[in-house]
Scaffold this motif. Structure first.
Motif, PDB file in Angstrom:
ATOM      1  N   MET A   1       0.801  -1.226   0.159  1.00 36.56           N
ATOM      2  CA  MET A   1       0.117   0.012   0.008  1.00 36.56           C
ATOM      3  C   MET A   1       1.067   1.292   0.214  1.00 36.56           C
ATOM      4  O   MET A   1       1.949   1.182   0.454  1.00 36.56           O
ATOM      5  CB  MET A   1      -0.829  -0.068   1.306  1.00 36.56           C
ATOM      6  CG  MET A   1      -2.215  -0.686   1.317  1.00 36.56           C
ATOM      7  SD  MET A   1      -3.085  -0.173   2.604  1.00 36.56           S
ATOM      8  CE  MET A   1      -4.392  -1.129   2.193  1.00 36.56           C
ATOM      9  N   ASP A   2       0.328   2.175  -0.730  1.00 40.93           N
ATOM     10  CA  ASP A   2       1.162   3.545  -0.801  1.00 40.93           C
ATOM     11  C   ASP A   2       0.306   4.308   0.022  1.00 40.93           C
ATOM     12  O   ASP A   2      -0.721   4.791  -0.055  1.00 40.93           O
ATOM     13  CB  ASP A   2       1.026   4.030  -2.391  1.00 40.93           C
ATOM     14  CG  ASP A   2       1.923   5.334  -2.394  1.00 40.93           C
ATOM     15  OD1 ASP A   2       2.854   5.154  -1.549  1.00 40.93           O
ATOM     16  OD2 ASP A   2       1.668   5.875  -3.345  1.00 40.93           O
ATOM     17  N   PHE A   3       1.085   5.247   0.961  1.00 39.28           N
ATOM     18  CA  PHE A   3       0.336   6.157   1.783  1.00 39.28           C
ATOM     19  C   PHE A   3       1.336   7.633   1.561  1.00 39.28           C
ATOM     20  O   PHE A   3       2.124   7.732   2.007  1.00 39.28           O
ATOM     21  CB  PHE A   3       0.797   5.865   3.296  1.00 39.28           C
ATOM     22  CG  PHE A   3      -0.210   4.836   3.740  1.00 39.28           C
ATOM     23  CD1 PHE A   3      -1.563   4.757   3.714  1.00 39.28           C
ATOM     24  CD2 PHE A   3       0.313   3.473   3.934  1.00 39.28           C
ATOM     25  CE1 PHE A   3      -2.238   3.589   4.182  1.00 39.28           C
ATOM     26  CE2 PHE A   3      -0.224   2.364   4.435  1.00 39.28           C
ATOM     27  CZ  PHE A   3      -1.566   2.430   4.415  1.00 39.28           C
ATOM     28  N   PRO A   4       0.723   8.353   0.489  1.00 44.06           N
ATOM     29  CA  PRO A   4       1.446   9.438   0.094  1.00 44.06           C
ATOM     30  C   PRO A   4       1.860  10.759   1.081  1.00 44.06           C
ATOM     31  O   PRO A   4       2.783  11.355   0.985  1.00 44.06           O
ATOM     32  CB  PRO A   4       0.926  10.108  -1.190  1.00 44.06           C
ATOM     33  CG  PRO A   4      -0.603   9.249  -1.125  1.00 44.06           C
ATOM     34  CD  PRO A   4      -0.541   8.190  -0.277  1.00 44.06           C
ATOM     35  N   PHE A   5       0.705  10.536   1.953  1.00 43.85           N
ATOM     36  CA  PHE A   5       0.638  11.759   3.022  1.00 43.85           C
ATOM     37  C   PHE A   5       1.095  11.325   4.272  1.00 43.85           C
ATOM     38  O   PHE A   5       1.232  12.297   5.219  1.00 43.85           O
ATOM     39  CB  PHE A   5      -0.607  12.623   3.205  1.00 43.85           C
ATOM     40  CG  PHE A   5      -1.042  12.892   1.777  1.00 43.85           C
ATOM     41  CD1 PHE A   5      -0.662  13.981   1.203  1.00 43.85           C
ATOM     42  CD2 PHE A   5      -2.090  12.298   1.230  1.00 43.85           C
ATOM     43  CE1 PHE A   5      -1.242  14.547   0.265  1.00 43.85           C
ATOM     44  CE2 PHE A   5      -2.647  12.835  -0.171  1.00 43.85           C
ATOM     45  CZ  PHE A   5      -2.022  13.676  -0.823  1.00 43.85           C
ATOM     46  N   ALA A   6       1.577   9.964   4.591  1.00 40.42           N
ATOM     47  CA  ALA A   6       2.142   9.609   5.837  1.00 40.42           C
ATOM     48  C   ALA A   6       3.230  10.429   6.282  1.00 40.42           C
ATOM     49  O   ALA A   6       3.728  10.549   7.380  1.00 40.42           O
ATOM     50  CB  ALA A   6       2.527   8.120   5.714  1.00 40.42           C
ATOM     51  N   LYS A   7       4.323  10.639   5.300  1.00 44.13           N
ATOM     52  CA  LYS A   7       5.734  11.162   5.742  1.00 44.13           C
ATOM     53  C   LYS A   7       5.296  12.779   6.034  1.00 44.13           C
ATOM     54  O   LYS A   7       5.696  13.075   7.122  1.00 44.13           O
ATOM     55  CB  LYS A   7       6.358  11.315   4.648  1.00 44.13           C
ATOM     56  CG  LYS A   7       7.810  12.021   5.017  1.00 44.13           C
ATOM     57  CD  LYS A   7       8.796  11.946   3.766  1.00 44.13           C
ATOM     58  CE  LYS A   7      10.130  12.800   4.052  1.00 44.13           C
ATOM     59  NZ  LYS A   7      10.841  12.936   2.640  1.00 44.13           N
ATOM     60  N   GLN A   8       4.334  13.484   5.410  1.00 42.07           N
ATOM     61  CA  GLN A   8       4.002  14.666   5.962  1.00 42.07           C
ATOM     62  C   GLN A   8       3.247  14.762   6.990  1.00 42.07           C
ATOM     63  O   GLN A   8       3.360  15.678   7.941  1.00 42.07           O
ATOM     64  CB  GLN A   8       3.218  15.334   4.815  1.00 42.07           C
ATOM     65  CG  GLN A   8       2.750  16.988   5.048  1.00 42.07           C
ATOM     66  CD  GLN A   8       1.975  17.529   3.897  1.00 42.07           C
ATOM     67  OE1 GLN A   8       1.678  16.936   3.048  1.00 42.07           O
ATOM     68  NE2 GLN A   8       1.872  18.870   4.087  1.00 42.07           N
ATOM     69  N   ALA A   9       2.209  13.868   7.319  1.00 39.25           N
ATOM     70  CA  ALA A   9       1.601  13.646   8.668  1.00 39.25           C
ATOM     71  C   ALA A   9       2.521  13.443   9.905  1.00 39.25           C
ATOM     72  O   ALA A   9       2.360  14.246  10.807  1.00 39.25           O
ATOM     73  CB  ALA A   9       0.398  12.612   8.513  1.00 39.25           C
ATOM     74  N   ILE A  10       3.244  12.719   9.621  1.00 37.37           N
ATOM     75  CA  ILE A  10       4.206  12.410  10.869  1.00 37.37           C
ATOM     76  C   ILE A  10       5.126  13.786  11.159  1.00 37.37           C
ATOM     77  O   ILE A  10       5.501  14.015  12.002  1.00 37.37           O
ATOM     78  CB  ILE A  10       5.300  11.149  10.504  1.00 37.37           C
ATOM     79  CG1 ILE A  10       4.337   9.799  10.533  1.00 37.37           C
ATOM     80  CG2 ILE A  10       6.510  11.016  11.568  1.00 37.37           C
ATOM     81  CD1 ILE A  10       5.030   8.498  10.164  1.00 37.37           C
TER      82      ILE A  10
END
Length: 134
Positions: free
Chosen positions: A1-10
């Motif tokens: 699965m790809d979470f494109p906004f995970a890096k920005q959210a963290i």
């Protein structure tokens, strides 16, 4: 699965908030903001124009006869006010103004009431001029 906004959210979890820190750090109101009504009864003429133009029927006028003349009490109910500023615009004596206070949370209706009284002094009747040379 790809979470494109995970890096920005963290990253946002550990950074300074991008919004103001209200209510801990109060901010100024925007220019032209219409906050609490301020009424100066000493300037008031008692004409009643403010109550006539009030679209929310938030202004009541009580006139009582007293020995000196007439006691006029204006009551502004900010619970019914639409903050349109028509009352201040039509007030020829500029006795009604709006503050920039945006802290208008109230648990009692009395906290949203602005009132003030003044006495309109009775003028002595003018005597008619008579021609005494007859």
């Amino acid at each position: 699965m790809d979470f494109p906004f995970a890096k920005q959210a963290i990253a946002q979890l550990f950074s300074k908030p991008s919004c103001d820190m209200y209510p801990f750090v109060p901010s100024d109101a925007a220019p032209g903001y219409r906050g609490r009504i301020k009424y100066d009864p000493e300037k008031c003429l008692g004409c009643g124009m403010c109550a006539r133009v009030c679209s929310g029927n938030a202004i009541t006028i009580l006139k009582e006869p007293v020995e000196e003349g007439e006691k006029i009490t204006l009551t502004f109910n900010m619970g019914s006010c639409t903050f349109c500023k028509m009352c201040a615009d039509f007030c020829s004596s500029k006795s009604i103004t709006f503050s920039d206070d945006y802290h208008m949370i109230a648990t009692k209706e009395e906290d949203l009431i602005e009132t003030g009284s003044h006495i309109k002094i009775k003028k002595a009747p003018v005597k008619p001029v008579t021609d005494e040379k007859k």
